[in-house]
Motif scaffolding. Structure first.
Motif, short mmCIF file in Angstrom:
data_model
loop_
_atom_site.label_atom_id
_atom_site.label_comp_id
_atom_site.label_asym_id
_atom_site.label_seq_id
_atom_site.Cartn_x
_atom_site.Cartn_y
_atom_site.Cartn_z
N SER A 9 -0.75 -9.82 -7.71
CA SER A 9 -1.54 -11.01 -8.01
C SER A 9 -1.03 -12.21 -7.23
O SER A 9 0.07 -12.20 -6.67
CB SER A 9 -1.51 -11.31 -9.51
OG SER A 9 -0.19 -11.63 -9.91
N THR B 110 -6.30 3.28 -5.26
CA THR B 110 -6.60 1.90 -5.63
C THR B 110 -7.80 1.87 -6.58
O THR B 110 -8.58 2.82 -6.66
CB THR B 110 -6.92 1.05 -4.40
OG1 THR B 110 -8.05 1.62 -3.71
CG2 THR B 110 -5.72 1.01 -3.46
N THR B 111 -7.92 0.78 -7.32
CA THR B 111 -9.02 0.61 -8.25
C THR B 111 -9.36 -0.86 -8.37
O THR B 111 -8.50 -1.72 -8.11
CB THR B 111 -8.65 1.18 -9.64
OG1 THR B 111 -9.78 1.03 -10.51
CG2 THR B 111 -7.46 0.46 -10.23
N LYS B 112 -10.59 -1.14 -8.74
CA LYS B 112 -11.02 -2.52 -8.97
C LYS B 112 -11.14 -2.82 -10.46
O LYS B 112 -11.58 -3.90 -10.84
CB LYS B 112 -12.34 -2.77 -8.26
CG LYS B 112 -12.25 -2.70 -6.73
CD LYS B 112 -13.57 -3.04 -6.06
CE LYS B 112 -13.44 -3.00 -4.54
NZ LYS B 112 -14.72 -3.33 -3.86
N LYS B 113 -10.76 -1.86 -11.32
CA LYS B 113 -10.83 -2.08 -12.76
C LYS B 113 -9.82 -3.15 -13.19
O LYS B 113 -8.76 -3.28 -12.60
CB LYS B 113 -10.53 -0.79 -13.52
CG LYS B 113 -11.61 0.27 -13.39
CD LYS B 113 -11.47 1.34 -14.46
CE LYS B 113 -10.09 1.94 -14.50
NZ LYS B 113 -10.00 3.04 -15.48
N GLU B 114 -10.17 -3.85 -14.24
CA GLU B 114 -9.26 -4.85 -14.79
C GLU B 114 -8.23 -4.17 -15.68
O GLU B 114 -8.55 -3.29 -16.47
CB GLU B 114 -10.03 -5.89 -15.60
CG GLU B 114 -9.18 -7.02 -16.14
CD GLU B 114 -10.00 -8.02 -16.94
OE1 GLU B 114 -10.52 -7.63 -18.01
OE2 GLU B 114 -10.12 -9.17 -16.48
N SER C 91 -9.88 5.26 -5.97
CA SER C 91 -10.37 5.35 -4.60
C SER C 91 -9.18 5.45 -3.65
O SER C 91 -8.05 5.14 -4.01
CB SER C 91 -11.20 4.10 -4.25
OG SER C 91 -12.28 3.96 -5.14
N LYS D 133 -5.10 -9.51 -7.21
CA LYS D 133 -5.69 -9.35 -5.89
C LYS D 133 -5.88 -7.88 -5.52
O LYS D 133 -6.83 -7.54 -4.83
CB LYS D 133 -4.80 -10.02 -4.84
CG LYS D 133 -4.63 -11.51 -5.01
CD LYS D 133 -3.89 -12.12 -3.83
CE LYS D 133 -2.49 -11.54 -3.72
NZ LYS D 133 -1.71 -12.14 -2.60
N LYS D 134 -5.00 -7.05 -5.99
CA LYS D 134 -5.08 -5.63 -5.66
C LYS D 134 -4.38 -4.83 -6.75
O LYS D 134 -3.37 -5.25 -7.28
CB LYS D 134 -4.45 -5.35 -4.29
CG LYS D 134 -4.67 -3.91 -3.80
CD LYS D 134 -4.25 -3.75 -2.35
CE LYS D 134 -4.61 -2.37 -1.81
NZ LYS D 134 -4.25 -2.21 -0.40
N THR D 135 -4.95 -3.68 -7.08
CA THR D 135 -4.35 -2.80 -8.08
C THR D 135 -4.12 -1.43 -7.45
O THR D 135 -5.06 -0.81 -6.96
CB THR D 135 -5.24 -2.67 -9.33
OG1 THR D 135 -5.45 -3.98 -9.88
CG2 THR D 135 -4.58 -1.78 -10.37
N GLU E 293 0.81 -1.21 0.00
CA GLU E 293 0.00 0.00 0.00
C GLU E 293 0.84 1.26 0.00
O GLU E 293 0.34 2.36 -0.25
CB GLU E 293 -0.92 0.01 1.23
CG GLU E 293 -2.00 -1.07 1.21
CD GLU E 293 -1.48 -2.43 1.59
OE1 GLU E 293 -0.27 -2.56 1.92
OE2 GLU E 293 -2.26 -3.40 1.55
N THR F 262 -4.18 -9.01 -19.05
CA THR F 262 -4.32 -9.95 -17.94
C THR F 262 -3.42 -11.14 -18.20
O THR F 262 -3.11 -11.48 -19.35
CB THR F 262 -5.78 -10.42 -17.78
OG1 THR F 262 -6.25 -10.93 -19.03
CG2 THR F 262 -6.66 -9.27 -17.35
#
Length: 697
Positions: free
Chosen positions: A81, A144-148, A112, A88-90, A45, A152
């Motif tokens: 990942s 942080t973001t939850k976008k892909e 965010s 797992k986290k971006t 973080e 990948t």
């Protein structure tokens, strides 16, 4: 020109090397540099942009991106990942440049948990619109973001040809295959020869894995192997989605040309573990000079390849210089290991002194035990015993304060324990005994957490015996565990120490229970307690550790009070003596433990000596790496002179339609300059760094 005609051209010419080279050759060197210098922070973080040799700077340094003065926003996306490649986290790190020293900077972001990571400048937010109070400074922030991510990755593992999960693979041995499959999730429509064609943004992915001596016979598909000391660096590259956008397959190319979308590493492995891997993904447009991005002429791309190779040549020189700096700095580290070696020797000398103090304490307690039988001979003999206690107390002065550890608690603490032990003879101290039992149970339960078991006053013997039996079985099976001799010695010592601790705890519990029962009907303990209080005063307390004289006076007063209850006390002396003997056993164990600690001093000193020797060997290895980097720099010069120049000189053929598709991809690539958002008319660039979790036993 039709595809079949393209095949005929590709068979005998270097043209495809030019096209694939523009997208990949520079990335091979760039990826190696990225993996060598990137290190994740202890807490993901807290990822921050560093100013020297970060992923951002290396990618920009090795590629033909727009000049720094034209960039207003730099973005680095960190994708953390698991071992299978699932994100797992971006975390996104943003750098807002402020070349005009503005008081405020307007930005756009859908992140965010935004926070400033390099200052205390504040911002206000309206939806995705941000306004930073820059005060003339550049802004570094993250969120942080939850976008892909646009690229990948899927990582699969095989053991002896059969697919296996990372968790199951840990600790296994055999033929291991690790495959990285990359998927390009971008899609844009561009005009090619007057028609709408769907193309992807041509991202280039470079993956690095560090393989230790457990890996042998290493092979890589779509990559390069580099030996660094005892480790092998596997550097692979892929251009996911590019073949589909160009409308070609590998069969359209000669055997030495490939546009891969996967990387595969195969090796013979013993006791598999993997430190994890790193993948850098950059937009292919960042590999092009600004003037070439809008030129569909393949000749311009050939010129760009020449420019990129020249910059690669310059970058290899910078890498050589950087390793030279590492060589000089590591010598400072080696000097620090020498300081550590001296510190360890000072520690072992101190441990020897602690053992001497514990033996002195043990002898003092034995002296105290030998004086107690004199109580049974009456008040006159009690006076003589006081004199003996005085003589013994003089010997205990040096160990009075102690250091607060279990090995050397200090004479004050020992006398307090004796005081508490004597107090437990009366019914009034039953609660104190219970507290002591609870304390022992708490420590035993803390040790038994690993076995999912607990003890209480009724079942302690059963549970402790069960755990001791289990540990004994473990001790018996250690010779077949496959451990090295040093590992086995450490494991044996740990098991033996645990068994001894549990047996000692069981003895303490039984002693406390027996004492509690035997004292429940005793009388005259109050007078004995008064005597013990006198002994405690004789020793002194923590606030006046050197007040032996004042303690002697108090002890004399206490002994005077003992005279009235001599007959009662005399009848209880055997029980008192029994308790002191148990205390003597405890101090003996303390002395034995201290001596065991000293017995390991030689191993500790030998270990730090081996570390010092190994550091010297590593210093030699870095010096060799320094020489190798210089050879690499010379090799890049040769590669430019004898390789790229021949490719350029051999370039020929009509590949206009193919080049137009490539130009369409670059047009789509040029417009992709942000992942988390960017303000209109703002110039920016974006890089992606994928960190895959390690696999451990």
């Amino acid at each position: 020109m039709k595809l079949q005609e393209l095949k005929n051209v590709f068979k005998n010419r270097f043209t495809v090397k030019v096209i694939a080279g523009v997208l990949s050759i520079s990335m091979i060197a760039t990826g190696a540099s990225v993996y060598s210098v990137y290190a994740e922070k202890t807490q993901a973080e807290e990822v921050q942009q560093e100013k020297e040799e970060t992923v951002d700077e290396l990618v920009d340094k090795e590629s033909n991106t727009v000049s720094e003065k034209d960039i207003e926003k730099e973005e680095t996306v960190y994708v953390l990942s698991n071992a299978s490649g699932k994100a797992k986290k971006t975390i996104v790190s943003e750098h807002l440049l402020n070349k005009d020293k503005k008081d405020s900077i307007e930005d756009k972001s859908d992140l965010s948990n935004i926070k400033n990571v390099n200052g205390d400048e504040k911002f206000t937010r309206d939806g995705d619109n941000l306004k930073w109070e820059a005060n003339g400074k550049e802004i570094y922030y993250q969120g942080t973001t939850k976008k892909e991510a646009p690229i990948t990755q899927k990582i699969t593992y095989k053991l002896d040809g059969k697919e296996i999960s990372p968790k199951e693979l840990a600790g296994k041995s055999g033929k291991v295959t690790i495959r990285y499959d990359f998927t390009n999730n971008t899609s844009f429509k561009e005009k090619v020869n007057g028609e709408d064609v769907e193309v992807c943004v041509p991202f280039a992915a470079v993956t690095g894995l560090s393989l230790d001596s457990k890996f042998s016979n290493v092979e890589i598909t779509n990559g390069k192997l580099v030996n660094v000391g005892e480790k092998t660096m596997a550097i692979g590259y892929a251009l996911p989605g590019v073949k589909d956008s160009l409308g070609v397959t590998n069969n359209d190319f000669t055997g030495d040309v490939n546009i891969p979308n996967y990387i595969e590493v195969t090796a013979d492995v013993k006791d598999f573990e993997l430190e994890g891997s790193m993948t850098a993904v950059v937009n292919a447009a960042s590999l092009m000079d600004k003037k070439t991005e809008n030129n569909s002429d393949l000749d311009s791309m050939v010129n760009e390849l020449v420019d990129a190779t020249n910059k690669l040549q310059n970058g290899s020189k910078e890498l050589s210089d950087g390793i030279g700096t590492l060589d000089s700095k590591f010598k400072e580290y080696a000097s620090g290991i020498g300081v550590l070696q001296n510190g360890i020797k000072e520690y072992t000398n101190g441990a020897s002194k602690v053992a001497d103090g514990a033996n002195t304490l043990n002898n003092g307690v034995k002296t105290l035990a030998s004086s107690l039988p004199a109580l049974s001979s009456g008040l006159n003999q009690l006076a003589s015993g006081v004199d003996q206690a005085k003589a013994g107390s003089d010997k205990l002065i040096s160990a009075y304060s102690g250091n607060g550890t279990a090995q050397n608690p200090g004479l004050y603490n020992v006398t307090q324990q004796l005081k508490q032990g004597l107090a437990s003879f009366g019914p009034s101290i039953t609660a104190s005994i219970d507290n002591s039992l609870n304390g022992v149970f708490a420590k035993v339960n803390e040790a038994l957490k690993a076995y999912n078991m607990s003890v209480n006053e009724q079942n302690h013997t059963q549970v402790i015996n069960a755990v001791v039996g289990n540990l004994s079985q473990q001790l018996a099976t250690l010779p077949t565990s496959g451990m090295s001799p040093d590992q086995m010695a450490v494991a044996q010592q740990k098991i033996i120490t645990t068994i001894a601790s549990l047996e000692q705890a069981e003895g303490a519990i039984n002693t406390l229970q027996q004492t509690k029962q035997s004292l429940s009907q005793n009388e005259g303990i109050g007078k004995l307690q008064a005597a013990v209080n006198g002994i405690a005063q004789y020793v002194g307390d923590a606030n006046t550790p050197n007040s032996l004289y004042g303690g002697t006076v108090e002890l004399s007063k206490g002994l005077g009070k003992l005279q009235a209850g001599t007959s009662t006390i005399n009848s209880k002396v055997p029980e008192l003596l029994n308790g002191v003997n148990k205390l003597t056993n405890g101090t003996q164990q303390l002395a034995n433990g201290s001596n065991t600690l000293v017995s390991n001093n030689a191993k500790l000193n030998n270990g730090v000596d081996q570390l010092n020797n190994a550091t010297g060997q590593l210093t030699v290895g870095i010096a060799k790496l320094n020489d190798g980097s210089k050879q690499l720099s010379d090799g890049i010069v040769k590669f430019n002179d004898e390789g790229i120049s021949k490719i350029v000189n051999s370039y020929n053929g009509d590949l206009k339609p193919f080049a137009n598709k490539l130009q369409a991809m670059l047009d789509a690539s040029k417009d992709y300059n942000s992942f988390a958002g960017i303000s209109e008319n703002t110039k920016g660039n974006v890089k992606f760094v994928y960190k895959v979790a390690e696999i451990k036993k």
